[in-house]
Design a protein around this motif. Structure first.
Motif, PDB file in Angstrom:
ATOM      1  N   ARG A  82       1.219  11.192  11.929  1.00 12.84           N
ATOM      2  CA  ARG A  82       1.482   9.883  12.545  1.00 12.84           C
ATOM      3  C   ARG A  82       0.250   8.981  12.531  1.00 12.84           C
ATOM      4  NH1 ARG A  82       5.413   7.927  15.912  1.00 12.84           N
ATOM      5  NH2 ARG A  82       6.327   9.949  16.347  1.00 12.84           N
ATOM      6  N   ILE A  83      -0.895   9.564  12.848  1.00 11.49           N
ATOM      7  CA  ILE A  83      -2.111   8.767  12.955  1.00 11.49           C
ATOM      8  C   ILE A  83      -2.477   8.143  11.601  1.00 11.49           C
ATOM      9  CG2 ILE A  83      -3.688  10.735  12.619  1.00 11.49           C
ATOM     10  CD1 ILE A  83      -4.303   7.938  15.121  1.00 11.49           C
ATOM     11  N   TYR A  84      -2.228   8.878  10.510  1.00 11.72           N
ATOM     12  CA  TYR A  84      -2.522   8.347   9.169  1.00 11.72           C
ATOM     13  C   TYR A  84      -1.576   7.187   8.822  1.00 11.72           C
ATOM     14  CZ  TYR A  84      -5.185  12.675   8.652  1.00 11.72           C
ATOM     15  OH  TYR A  84      -6.074  13.702   8.824  1.00 11.72           O
ATOM     16  N   PHE A  85      -0.305   7.380   9.162  1.00 10.61           N
ATOM     17  CA  PHE A  85       0.671   6.314   8.900  1.00 10.61           C
ATOM     18  C   PHE A  85       0.294   5.059   9.692  1.00 10.61           C
ATOM     19  CE2 PHE A  85       3.879   9.990   8.335  1.00 10.61           C
ATOM     20  CZ  PHE A  85       3.507  10.135   7.015  1.00 10.61           C
ATOM     21  N   ARG A  86      -0.086   5.276  10.937  1.00  6.47           N
ATOM     22  CA  ARG A  86      -0.477   4.145  11.782  1.00  6.47           C
ATOM     23  C   ARG A  86      -1.717   3.455  11.182  1.00  6.47           C
ATOM     24  NH1 ARG A  86      -0.792   5.790  17.847  1.00  6.47           N
ATOM     25  NH2 ARG A  86       1.409   6.082  17.383  1.00  6.47           N
ATOM     26  N   ASP A  87      -2.660   4.261  10.731  1.00  8.61           N
ATOM     27  CA  ASP A  87      -3.880   3.696  10.129  1.00  8.61           C
ATOM     28  C   ASP A  87      -3.551   2.831   8.909  1.00  8.61           C
ATOM     29  OD1 ASP A  87      -5.521   4.829  11.978  1.00  8.61           O
ATOM     30  OD2 ASP A  87      -6.260   6.453  10.687  1.00  8.61           O
ATOM     31  N   LEU A  88      -2.589   3.267   8.099  1.00  9.71           N
ATOM     32  CA  LEU A  88      -2.248   2.480   6.911  1.00  9.71           C
ATOM     33  C   LEU A  88      -1.631   1.138   7.327  1.00  9.71           C
ATOM     34  CD1 LEU A  88      -2.423   2.908   3.762  1.00  9.71           C
ATOM     35  CD2 LEU A  88       0.059   3.107   3.846  1.00  9.71           C
ATOM     36  N   ARG A  89      -0.774   1.184   8.359  1.00  8.36           N
ATOM     37  CA  ARG A  89      -0.175  -0.078   8.822  1.00  8.36           C
ATOM     38  C   ARG A  89      -1.254  -1.010   9.363  1.00  8.36           C
ATOM     39  NH1 ARG A  89       1.137  -0.995  13.883  1.00  8.36           N
ATOM     40  NH2 ARG A  89       1.868   1.130  14.291  1.00  8.36           N
ATOM     41  N   LEU A 107       0.827  -1.200   0.000  1.00 12.33           N
ATOM     42  CA  LEU A 107       0.000   0.000   0.000  1.00 12.33           C
ATOM     43  C   LEU A 107       0.865   1.255   0.000  1.00 12.33           C
ATOM     44  CD1 LEU A 107      -2.484  -1.078   2.859  1.00 12.33           C
ATOM     45  CD2 LEU A 107      -2.752  -1.444   0.397  1.00 12.33           C
ATOM     46  N   MET A 108       0.307   2.324  -0.546  1.00 17.37           N
ATOM     47  CA  MET A 108       0.987   3.619  -0.561  1.00 17.37           C
ATOM     48  C   MET A 108      -0.024   4.663  -0.126  1.00 17.37           C
ATOM     49  SD  MET A 108       0.921   6.545  -2.711  1.00 17.37           S
ATOM     50  CE  MET A 108       2.055   7.700  -3.491  1.00 17.37           C
ATOM     51  N   THR A 109       0.426   5.693   0.563  1.00 16.26           N
ATOM     52  CA  THR A 109      -0.489   6.790   0.866  1.00 16.26           C
ATOM     53  C   THR A 109       0.202   8.140   0.918  1.00 16.26           C
ATOM     54  OG1 THR A 109      -2.439   7.351   2.189  1.00 16.26           O
ATOM     55  CG2 THR A 109      -0.425   6.915   3.415  1.00 16.26           C
ATOM     56  N   MET A 110      -0.604   9.156   0.673  1.00 16.62           N
ATOM     57  CA  MET A 110      -0.229  10.563   0.798  1.00 16.62           C
ATOM     58  C   MET A 110      -1.251  11.157   1.748  1.00 16.62           C
ATOM     59  SD  MET A 110       1.766  12.498  -1.436  1.00 16.62           S
ATOM     60  CE  MET A 110       1.179  13.866  -2.399  1.00 16.62           C
ATOM     61  N   PRO A 111      -0.943  11.288   3.021  1.00 15.89           N
ATOM     62  CA  PRO A 111      -1.951  11.833   3.929  1.00 15.89           C
ATOM     63  C   PRO A 111      -2.193  13.318   3.666  1.00 15.89           C
ATOM     64  CG  PRO A 111       0.091  11.359   5.114  1.00 15.89           C
ATOM     65  CD  PRO A 111       0.316  10.960   3.689  1.00 15.89           C
ATOM     66  N   PRO A 112      -3.272  13.869   4.203  1.00 20.38           N
ATOM     67  CA  PRO A 112      -3.501  15.314   4.048  1.00 20.38           C
ATOM     68  C   PRO A 112      -2.252  16.071   4.514  1.00 20.38           C
ATOM     69  CG  PRO A 112      -5.340  14.269   5.196  1.00 20.38           C
ATOM     70  CD  PRO A 112      -4.277  13.233   5.071  1.00 20.38           C
ATOM     71  N   LEU A 113      -1.927  17.151   3.834  1.00 20.32           N
ATOM     72  CA  LEU A 113      -0.724  17.911   4.173  1.00 20.32           C
ATOM     73  C   LEU A 113      -0.877  18.540   5.553  1.00 20.32           C
ATOM     74  CD1 LEU A 113       1.896  18.313   2.719  1.00 20.32           C
ATOM     75  CD2 LEU A 113       1.068  20.510   1.904  1.00 20.32           C
ATOM     76  N   GLU A 114       0.052  18.217   6.428  1.00 20.11           N
ATOM     77  CA  GLU A 114      -0.007  18.753   7.796  1.00 20.11           C
ATOM     78  C   GLU A 114       1.268  19.546   8.044  1.00 20.11           C
ATOM     79  OE1 GLU A 114      -2.604  18.404   9.484  1.00 20.11           O
ATOM     80  OE2 GLU A 114      -3.606  16.593   8.762  1.00 20.11           O
ATOM     81  N   ASP A 130       8.232  14.278   7.012  1.00 23.23           N
ATOM     82  CA  ASP A 130       7.691  13.365   8.032  1.00 23.23           C
ATOM     83  C   ASP A 130       8.134  11.906   7.877  1.00 23.23           C
ATOM     84  OD1 ASP A 130       6.209  12.705   5.794  1.00 23.23           O
ATOM     85  OD2 ASP A 130       4.358  13.630   6.492  1.00 23.23           O
ATOM     86  N   PHE A 131       9.221  11.666   7.118  1.00 20.17           N
ATOM     87  CA  PHE A 131       9.584  10.258   6.873  1.00 20.17           C
ATOM     88  C   PHE A 131      10.064   9.546   8.131  1.00 20.17           C
ATOM     89  CE2 PHE A 131      13.586  12.437   6.166  1.00 20.17           C
ATOM     90  CZ  PHE A 131      14.542  11.569   6.679  1.00 20.17           C
ATOM     91  N   THR A 132      10.631  10.306   9.083  1.00 19.31           N
ATOM     92  CA  THR A 132      11.116   9.633  10.305  1.00 19.31           C
ATOM     93  C   THR A 132       9.927   9.114  11.119  1.00 19.31           C
ATOM     94  OG1 THR A 132      11.247  11.743  11.490  1.00 19.31           O
ATOM     95  CG2 THR A 132      13.262  10.965  10.443  1.00 19.31           C
ATOM     96  N   VAL A 133       8.867   9.905  11.157  1.00 17.57           N
ATOM     97  CA  VAL A 133       7.647   9.478  11.853  1.00 17.57           C
ATOM     98  C   VAL A 133       7.047   8.264  11.141  1.00 17.57           C
ATOM     99  CG1 VAL A 133       5.301  10.183  12.487  1.00 17.57           C
ATOM    100  CG2 VAL A 133       7.188  11.819  12.691  1.00 17.57           C
ATOM    101  N   ALA A 134       7.045   8.307   9.799  1.00 17.12           N
ATOM    102  CA  ALA A 134       6.496   7.189   9.016  1.00 17.12           C
ATOM    103  C   ALA A 134       7.262   5.896   9.309  1.00 17.12           C
ATOM    104  CB  ALA A 134       6.537   7.519   7.522  1.00 17.12           C
TER     105      ALA A 134
END
Ligand SMILES: *Cc1c(COP(=O)(O)O)cnc(C)c1O
Length: 230
Positions: free
Chosen positions: A171-178, A157-164, A205-209
């Motif tokens: 973080r919450i979007y990355f967690r949701d994708l996992r 899967l790949m995602t582009m979360p809303p720009l924050e 935000d790659f470190t958070v991802a």
């Protein structure tokens, strides 16, 4: 400059992985070279960078002709159906498959040329109307449909979360994708024995991802600098 930036990003990838108790070797860096000239890719390739990310088909096609053959291109932009064949011919992975129609066109072309390609499903994890990607509630159906397309290897899967402005908000979007990927594996829609790739996280935000499980990070500005405006 590119060499220093690449070294710095790779160090941050290592540090974030270790912080999260992960193996840094499980994380791939896609250097997003969109709107930079082909020579920039060649320079980065000479520094050891192999994976590149491109958003525009015409640009990808032009660059493919001149960059080193060992350089691999991930297509990460919105892919129009009428450009699907070119994407299949010029890219090593398409990260932005988000509808069955597109997948069918890709598959038919790959059948004709006798090739397979690795793809990711782009998910609109934040329900952002300005972003492409399939909605979460439709992904199971798509994965079932894709099972009949034998020339597509579905890696994850790949995602582009809303720009924050604050990476912690992403973080919450990355967690949701996992979590989504784990649920899909639980339902047998990804093979249990295969590690599902998660492409998420950009310069800001790659470190958070990575802390949240990214296996592919797509970093442009932090490596190449500011892009020219279109
Ligand atoms: C441009 C782009 C990136 C890289 O963004 P930076 O902020 O420059 O790191 C990553 N992913 C996608 C899909 C992009 O379009």
């Amino acid at each position: 400059m590119i060499k220093n930036n690449l070294d710095a990003i790779n160090e941050q990838i290592d540090a974030s992985a270790k912080k999260a108790g992960r193996n840094p070797a499980d994380i791939k860096l896609v250097a997003v070279s969109k709107r930079f000239p082909a020579e920039t890719i060649s320079q980065a390739y000479d520094c050891g960078q192999v994976l590149f990310g491109e958003n525009y088909i015409q640009e990808t096609q032009d660059k493919r002709k001149v960059i080193p053959s060992g350089a691999k291109i991930h297509f990460i932009g919105h892919l129009q159906s009428n450009k699907a064949k070119i994407a299949a011919d010029t890219c090593d992975m398409i990260e932005t498959v988000d509808r069955f129609k597109l997948a069918k066109i890709l598959n038919r072309h790959l059948e004709n040329v006798g090739k397979k390609i690795n793809i990711l499903i782009q998910v609109n994890i934040g329900k952002d109307p300005r972003k492409s990607g399939i909605q979460v509630e439709n992904i199971e159906q798509l994965l079932v449909q894709l099972q009949e397309l034998k020339n597509l290897e579905i890696d994850g899967l790949m995602t582009m979360p809303p720009l924050e402005s604050d990476p912690e908000t992403s973080r919450i979007y990355f967690r949701d994708l996992r979590i989504l990927s784990e649920q899909l594996t639980g339902k047998g829609l990804f093979p249990v024995e295969k590690k599902v790739e998660l492409s998420m996280g950009m310069s800001s935000d790659f470190t958070v991802a990575i802390e949240e499980g990214a296996t592919i990070v797509r970093v442009g500005t932090a490596i190449f600098g500011q892009r020219a405006e279109l």
